[in-house]
Design a protein around this motif. Structure first.
Motif, PDB file in Angstrom:
ATOM      1  N   TRP A  22     -88.788  77.540 -67.588  1.00 56.30           N
ATOM      2  CA  TRP A  22     -90.187  77.660 -68.005  1.00 56.30           C
ATOM      3  C   TRP A  22     -90.715  76.345 -68.563  1.00 56.30           C
ATOM      4  O   TRP A  22     -91.827  75.918 -68.242  1.00 56.30           O
ATOM      5  CB  TRP A  22     -90.322  78.777 -69.041  1.00 56.30           C
ATOM      6  CG  TRP A  22     -91.752  79.123 -69.352  1.00 56.30           C
ATOM      7  CD1 TRP A  22     -92.564  79.970 -68.664  1.00 56.30           C
ATOM      8  CD2 TRP A  22     -92.528  78.618 -70.444  1.00 56.30           C
ATOM      9  NE1 TRP A  22     -93.801  80.026 -69.255  1.00 56.30           N
ATOM     10  CE2 TRP A  22     -93.806  79.207 -70.351  1.00 56.30           C
ATOM     11  CE3 TRP A  22     -92.259  77.732 -71.489  1.00 56.30           C
ATOM     12  CZ2 TRP A  22     -94.821  78.941 -71.267  1.00 56.30           C
ATOM     13  CZ3 TRP A  22     -93.274  77.461 -72.401  1.00 56.30           C
ATOM     14  CH2 TRP A  22     -94.536  78.060 -72.290  1.00 56.30           C
ATOM     15  N   VAL A  23     -89.910  75.687 -69.394  1.00 55.92           N
ATOM     16  CA  VAL A  23     -90.346  74.405 -69.957  1.00 55.92           C
ATOM     17  C   VAL A  23     -90.506  73.362 -68.853  1.00 55.92           C
ATOM     18  O   VAL A  23     -91.489  72.612 -68.818  1.00 55.92           O
ATOM     19  CB  VAL A  23     -89.359  73.917 -71.035  1.00 55.92           C
ATOM     20  CG1 VAL A  23     -89.687  72.495 -71.476  1.00 55.92           C
ATOM     21  CG2 VAL A  23     -89.388  74.863 -72.245  1.00 55.92           C
ATOM     22  N   ALA A  24     -89.558  73.307 -67.929  1.00 58.94           N
ATOM     23  CA  ALA A  24     -89.653  72.346 -66.830  1.00 58.94           C
ATOM     24  C   ALA A  24     -90.884  72.609 -65.973  1.00 58.94           C
ATOM     25  O   ALA A  24     -91.613  71.680 -65.587  1.00 58.94           O
ATOM     26  CB  ALA A  24     -88.393  72.398 -65.972  1.00 58.94           C
ATOM     27  N   LEU A  25     -91.160  73.862 -65.676  1.00 57.53           N
ATOM     28  CA  LEU A  25     -92.290  74.206 -64.810  1.00 57.53           C
ATOM     29  C   LEU A  25     -93.622  73.941 -65.493  1.00 57.53           C
ATOM     30  O   LEU A  25     -94.572  73.477 -64.855  1.00 57.53           O
ATOM     31  CB  LEU A  25     -92.194  75.676 -64.395  1.00 57.53           C
ATOM     32  CG  LEU A  25     -91.040  76.023 -63.439  1.00 57.53           C
ATOM     33  CD1 LEU A  25     -90.851  77.530 -63.371  1.00 57.53           C
ATOM     34  CD2 LEU A  25     -91.289  75.430 -62.051  1.00 57.53           C
ATOM     35  N   THR A  26     -93.713  74.225 -66.783  1.00 60.23           N
ATOM     36  CA  THR A  26     -94.981  74.015 -67.481  1.00 60.23           C
ATOM     37  C   THR A  26     -95.246  72.545 -67.773  1.00 60.23           C
ATOM     38  O   THR A  26     -96.370  72.187 -68.136  1.00 60.23           O
ATOM     39  CB  THR A  26     -95.026  74.809 -68.796  1.00 60.23           C
ATOM     40  OG1 THR A  26     -93.902  74.456 -69.616  1.00 60.23           O
ATOM     41  CG2 THR A  26     -95.007  76.304 -68.529  1.00 60.23           C
ATOM     42  N   HIS A  27     -94.238  71.691 -67.608  1.00 61.54           N
ATOM     43  CA  HIS A  27     -94.429  70.254 -67.807  1.00 61.54           C
ATOM     44  C   HIS A  27     -94.635  69.509 -66.491  1.00 61.54           C
ATOM     45  O   HIS A  27     -94.595  68.269 -66.473  1.00 61.54           O
ATOM     46  CB  HIS A  27     -93.247  69.654 -68.575  1.00 61.54           C
ATOM     47  CG  HIS A  27     -93.348  69.844 -70.059  1.00 61.54           C
ATOM     48  ND1 HIS A  27     -93.054  71.037 -70.676  1.00 61.54           N
ATOM     49  CD2 HIS A  27     -93.727  68.993 -71.054  1.00 61.54           C
ATOM     50  CE1 HIS A  27     -93.239  70.911 -71.982  1.00 61.54           C
ATOM     51  NE2 HIS A  27     -93.651  69.689 -72.231  1.00 61.54           N
ATOM     52  N   LEU A  28     -94.871  70.233 -65.419  1.00 63.45           N
ATOM     53  CA  LEU A  28     -95.103  69.563 -64.134  1.00 63.45           C
ATOM     54  C   LEU A  28     -96.480  68.926 -64.050  1.00 63.45           C
ATOM     55  O   LEU A  28     -96.723  68.076 -63.199  1.00 63.45           O
ATOM     56  CB  LEU A  28     -94.931  70.562 -62.987  1.00 63.45           C
ATOM     57  CG  LEU A  28     -93.499  70.980 -62.657  1.00 63.45           C
ATOM     58  CD1 LEU A  28     -93.487  72.000 -61.527  1.00 63.45           C
ATOM     59  CD2 LEU A  28     -92.650  69.771 -62.292  1.00 63.45           C
ATOM     60  N   GLY A  29     -97.391  69.362 -64.910  1.00 58.39           N
ATOM     61  CA  GLY A  29     -98.733  68.776 -64.872  1.00 58.39           C
ATOM     62  C   GLY A  29     -99.769  69.824 -64.528  1.00 58.39           C
ATOM     63  O   GLY A  29     -99.836  70.880 -65.154  1.00 58.39           O
ATOM     64  N   ALA A  30    -100.580  69.547 -63.516  1.00 59.18           N
ATOM     65  CA  ALA A  30    -101.676  70.439 -63.148  1.00 59.18           C
ATOM     66  C   ALA A  30    -101.155  71.819 -62.769  1.00 59.18           C
ATOM     67  O   ALA A  30    -100.112  71.960 -62.134  1.00 59.18           O
ATOM     68  CB  ALA A  30    -102.475  69.839 -61.990  1.00 59.18           C
ATOM     69  N   GLU A  31    -101.921  72.850 -63.144  1.00 58.10           N
ATOM     70  CA  GLU A  31    -101.507  74.222 -62.877  1.00 58.10           C
ATOM     71  C   GLU A  31    -101.445  74.523 -61.388  1.00 58.10           C
ATOM     72  O   GLU A  31    -100.657  75.367 -60.945  1.00 58.10           O
ATOM     73  CB  GLU A  31    -102.482  75.186 -63.556  1.00 58.10           C
ATOM     74  CG  GLU A  31    -102.073  76.645 -63.477  1.00 58.10           C
ATOM     75  CD  GLU A  31    -103.006  77.537 -64.255  1.00 58.10           C
ATOM     76  OE1 GLU A  31    -102.903  78.759 -64.100  1.00 58.10           O
ATOM     77  OE2 GLU A  31    -103.831  77.005 -65.025  1.00 58.10           O
ATOM     78  N   ASP A  32    -102.252  73.795 -60.588  1.00 61.30           N
ATOM     79  CA  ASP A  32    -102.278  74.090 -59.151  1.00 61.30           C
ATOM     80  C   ASP A  32    -100.996  73.666 -58.437  1.00 61.30           C
ATOM     81  O   ASP A  32    -100.814  73.956 -57.256  1.00 61.30           O
ATOM     82  CB  ASP A  32    -103.493  73.453 -58.475  1.00 61.30           C
ATOM     83  CG  ASP A  32    -103.536  71.941 -58.638  1.00 61.30           C
ATOM     84  OD1 ASP A  32    -102.571  71.369 -59.177  1.00 61.30           O
ATOM     85  OD2 ASP A  32    -104.546  71.334 -58.237  1.00 61.30           O
ATOM     86  N   VAL A  33    -100.075  72.974 -59.157  1.00 64.40           N
ATOM     87  CA  VAL A  33     -98.783  72.629 -58.561  1.00 64.40           C
ATOM     88  C   VAL A  33     -98.049  73.898 -58.137  1.00 64.40           C
ATOM     89  O   VAL A  33     -97.337  73.914 -57.127  1.00 64.40           O
ATOM     90  CB  VAL A  33     -97.928  71.816 -59.558  1.00 64.40           C
ATOM     91  CG1 VAL A  33     -96.512  71.620 -59.033  1.00 64.40           C
ATOM     92  CG2 VAL A  33     -98.567  70.462 -59.827  1.00 64.40           C
TER      93      VAL A  33
END
Length: 259
Positions: A221-232
């Protein structure tokens, strides 16, 4: 390598901290003195592990120094909430020299109490023993495991088993997978392949390693939420819903609010 709180030479002299880098890489602070080892900033004692050198698992004994904008600090904050430890483990958020000078001075004192004439970087996350004033560990994976050794976190109390022995190797392997493929510096092709794989994995399972929430879900969850823009995540419906579902959990929501 763990995140570090950056210290300029002037700040080091006055015991002030600069903000931690939001990226996963370390920021070099003051260079260690000649007597200190090259990797003197790595401290890896444990809570309740073995009779020699282990720290006794007692409530209200430990303090965590976390860093604003730091993914590893966020993982620890979420874990505290999941294990019901927010009231028994003191946390201090380092926000920079103007915001938390006293906290940074206290962290420097803890490092100096742990390592004589310590003059290296102030690394956060850091777990501190309040009884002795020493750093127990600044190695995030060890800290995450050892929080489960504190009173109230044993099996049978209704709390999630974040590190079940049967999944220990899988959790470690999954963390390597995330660090390699979902870190900010990961190649776009590797990131896309990893997201597809995770999305597919959630077809049959509610969580990344099965039906129970584990430390691997906190990492994911932390890795995914730190990817940047939500549209990723927009092409990956199951993964997007997974992130939203965990984000609504009180432990995750509260940790983000505190970060």
């Amino acid at each position: 390598m763990p995140e570090t709180v950056s210290l300029s030479p002037t700040a080091a002299a006055s015991h002030h901290c600069a903000p931690a880098s939001p990226a996963a890489g370390a920021v070099v602070a003051a260079a260690p003195r000649a007597a200190a080892p090259a990797r003197g900033h790595r401290i890896r004692s444990r809570i309740g592990v073995g009779p020699a050198g282990g720290f006794y698992p007692a409530p209200h004994r430990y303090q965590l120094y976390l860093s604003e904008g730091c993914p590893r600090s966020l993982r620890i904050s979420i874990t505290l909430g999941l294990l019901g430890l927010r009231d028994s483990v003191t946390t201090t958020l380092l926000t920079g020299p103007a915001g938390t000078p006293d906290a940074c001075a206290a962290l420097r004192a803890a490092y100096e109490a742990t390592w004589h004439h310590y003059d290296g970087p102030l690394t956060a996350p850091a777990l501190c023993d309040r009884w002795s004033g020493r750093i127990v560990s600044n190695h995030t994976p060890d800290i995450l495991r050892d929080l489960g050794e504190l009173p109230g976190c044993r099996d049978g109390n209704g709390l999630p088993r974040l590190h079940p022995p049967s999944l220990a190797a899988d959790i470690d392997s999954f963390r390597v997978f995330l660090d390699r493929n979902l870190a900010p510096a990961a190649p776009p092709t590797a990131r896309s392949a990893a997201l597809r794989s995770l999305d597919q994995q959630l077809t049959a399972n509610e969580h990344v390693l099965g039906d129970e929430l584990t430390a691997a879900d906190v990492d994911a969850w932390v890795a995914l939420t730190h990817l940047g823009a939500e549209d990723v995540l927009s092409p990956y419906g199951r993964l997007r819903d997974y992130v939203r579902r965990l984000g609504a959990h009180p432990a995750f929501h509260e940790a983000v609010r505190r970060a």
